[in-house]
Design a protein around this motif. Structure first.
Motif, PDB file in Angstrom:
ATOM      1  N   UNK A  52       0.826  -1.207   0.000  1.00 13.80           N
ATOM      2  CA  UNK A  52       0.000   0.000   0.000  1.00 13.80           C
ATOM      3  C   UNK A  52       0.865   1.265   0.000  1.00 13.80           C
ATOM      4  N   UNK A  53       2.027   1.187   0.646  1.00  9.35           N
ATOM      5  CA  UNK A  53       2.922   2.337   0.668  1.00  9.35           C
ATOM      6  C   UNK A  53       3.345   2.710  -0.756  1.00  9.35           C
ATOM      7  N   UNK A  54       3.552   1.711  -1.617  1.00  4.50           N
ATOM      8  CA  UNK A  54       3.978   1.966  -2.987  1.00  4.50           C
ATOM      9  C   UNK A  54       2.802   2.171  -3.940  1.00  4.50           C
ATOM     10  N   UNK A  55       1.648   1.547  -3.631  1.00  7.45           N
ATOM     11  CA  UNK A  55       0.496   1.621  -4.532  1.00  7.45           C
ATOM     12  C   UNK A  55      -0.750   2.005  -3.732  1.00  7.45           C
ATOM     13  N   UNK A  56      -0.783   3.232  -3.197  1.00  5.96           N
ATOM     14  CA  UNK A  56      -1.914   3.651  -2.358  1.00  5.96           C
ATOM     15  C   UNK A  56      -3.248   3.632  -3.100  1.00  5.96           C
ATOM     16  N   UNK A  57      -3.216   3.739  -4.440  1.00  2.96           N
ATOM     17  CA  UNK A  57      -4.454   3.749  -5.212  1.00  2.96           C
ATOM     18  C   UNK A  57      -5.166   2.394  -5.186  1.00  2.96           C
ATOM     19  N   UNK A  58      -4.461   1.352  -4.735  1.00  3.13           N
ATOM     20  CA  UNK A  58      -5.070   0.000  -4.688  1.00  3.13           C
ATOM     21  C   UNK A  58      -5.549  -0.366  -3.288  1.00  3.13           C
TER      22      UNK A  58
END
Length: 451
Positions: A52-58
């Motif tokens: 989530x830290x790298x892909x907050x949009x997911x």
């Protein structure tokens, strides 16, 4: 815990990779294989907080403590077998490459649909990768190596009208046919061409028919005056026809706009129309224009025009591809730029139309960096910007358009300029002549016979 460590994770502690576009097929067959021979390869996971830290949009798609990096089919097969845990490798060191790893895994294990593949490539483009970088990183797939041209073509399919994309997704429209529909930016034109193809027409023929229709609709015929051809005009004896003598009175195009028509006389005709309709023969009587003879070669002429239109549309797409993908800051691109600019200076001046075509390409591919909407104003602003990269790109697009306009308008047999332009597209845009007409002009077919 270190990356690469192996864990026995409860199935409930894992959730699917949101980047995985692969259809979940063959789960039962895989479960049967696992039951018989066991799991041959561990799956891999990344902790949810790292993901989530790298892909907050997911974030809303992450429903467990860990995200599956690859191995969702195996995880689902374990669920079907009602097994409590599954062996998994911790790969949090690969989180920045998760999208690329997912794409490669899917391409190698199962053929994605063409649109699923396109969505993966577009996602990588959104992360800043060039078409060439994507092709290099994806490398060898289940279907063999991939080129940057293929990556570009797949991404362009996402620009199709939803109705056309659905036909492609359902397998009712061939990829090659869908690519031809990309010639049209208007969704209505795409749907019209699709209807013709579904009625049994070849894609190239449907493409040419729509292009011909658009040309007939968009271009005025001699400013609205009746069309006459030179054989219908009788010589005045001074080396010119009345129609030629009156040409200065006819409407003409300036920078793509048609000048106002001439005034009408009492009969309602324009002076030019009257001059063409009846020409004095010197004895006080008017000689009526000769009647056109039936053209027995009209079907062949129509096919010739369709082939020319098809070839021009294919080259236009190749040119647009170059405008989108070229990186003129790279030293190896300098030779290409010099070659193109040299060819453009050898072609007759077509600055206004060439700038309009070039700006259209730049706008379509998202490389129009200034707000000016008119071609002349845009290129003037580019010159004044002081941005050398922007200037080079504008010069490249304009030169490319100059060569293409010269080639597409040439109705006589092609010469070195036209053949050289197509050779340029073949070398740098992977363009392939497809129509018999263009192959003949390129000398790829034996000559003979009429057009």
């Amino acid at each position: 815990m270190r990356s690469g460590d192996r864990f026995e994770l409860p199935l409930a502690s894992l959730c699917p990779n949101p980047f995985n576009k692969r259809q979940m097929k063959g789960i039962a067959e895989l479960a049967a294989t696992i039951k018989e021979v066991g799991l041959l390869q561990d799956i891999a996971h990344i902790p949810a907080d790292v993901w989530i830290k790298h892909y907050p949009e997911t974030r809303d798609k992450i429903t467990a403590e860990n995200v599956i990096l690859f191995g969702e089919h195996r995880w689902r097969a374990f669920q079907l077998l009602d097994l409590p845990t599954i062996p998994s490798l911790l790969r949090d060191d690969k989180v920045e490459e998760a999208r690329l790893i997912t794409l490669i895994e899917n391409l190698r294990r199962s053929q994605l649909s063409v649109l699923e593949e396109a969505e993966h490539y577009q996602a990588l483009r959104d992360e800043g990768l060039s078409y060439e970088q994507i092709a290099e990183k994806v490398g060898e797939t289940a279907e063999g190596s991939i080129s940057k041209g293929t990556v570009w073509k797949r991404v362009q399919l996402l620009k199709l009208d939803p109705a056309v994309r659905d036909e492609l997704h359902q397998g009712r429209l061939a990829i090659s046919a869908a690519e031809k529909l990309l010639t049209f930016t208007d969704p209505v034109d795409q749907r019209d061409a699709l209807a013709l193809i579904q009625d049994g027409m070849l894609a190239a023929t449907a493409q040419a028919q729509i292009l011909t229709r658009k040309k007939a609709t968009a271009e005025p015929t001699n400013g609205g005056l009746p069309q006459q051809t030179s054989p219908d005009a009788v010589s005045t004896g001074n080396g010119s026809t009345p129609a030629q003598s009156a040409a200065s009175a006819a409407p003409h195009a300036v920078d793509g706009e048609v000048a106002a028509p001439t005034e009408h006389d009492a009969s309602g005709q324009t002076p030019l129309a009257g001059a063409v309709a009846a020409v004095s023969n010197g004895n006080g009587t008017a000689t009526p224009p000769r009647q056109r003879q039936n053209d027995d070669n009209k079907p062949a002429a129509d096919q010739y025009e369709q082939n020319r239109a098809t070839a021009a549309a294919d080259r236009d797409a190749a040119c647009q591809h170059l405008v989108e993908t070229v990186d003129l800051t790279r030293p190896e691109a300098h030779e290409m730029l010099i070659r193109l600019l040299t060819a453009a200076t050898m072609a007759p001046p077509q600055q206004g139309p060439a700038q309009q075509r070039a700006l259209a390409w730049l706008r379509r591919v998202g490389r129009q960096q200034l707000e000016e909407s008119r071609a002349g104003a845009y290129f003037s602003a580019v010159l004044e910007s002081g941005d050398e990269d922007l200037r080079r790109l504008a010069a490249f697009a304009s030169a490319l358009a100059t060569c293409e306009l010269r080639t597409s308008s040439r109705r006589q047999s092609w010469g070195p300029i036209e053949i050289g332009h197509v050779n340029f597209l073949q070398e740098y845009a992977k363009y392939v002549p497809e129509t018999e007409w263009e192959k003949k002009e390129m000398g790829l077919l034996a000559t003979g016979g009429g057009r």
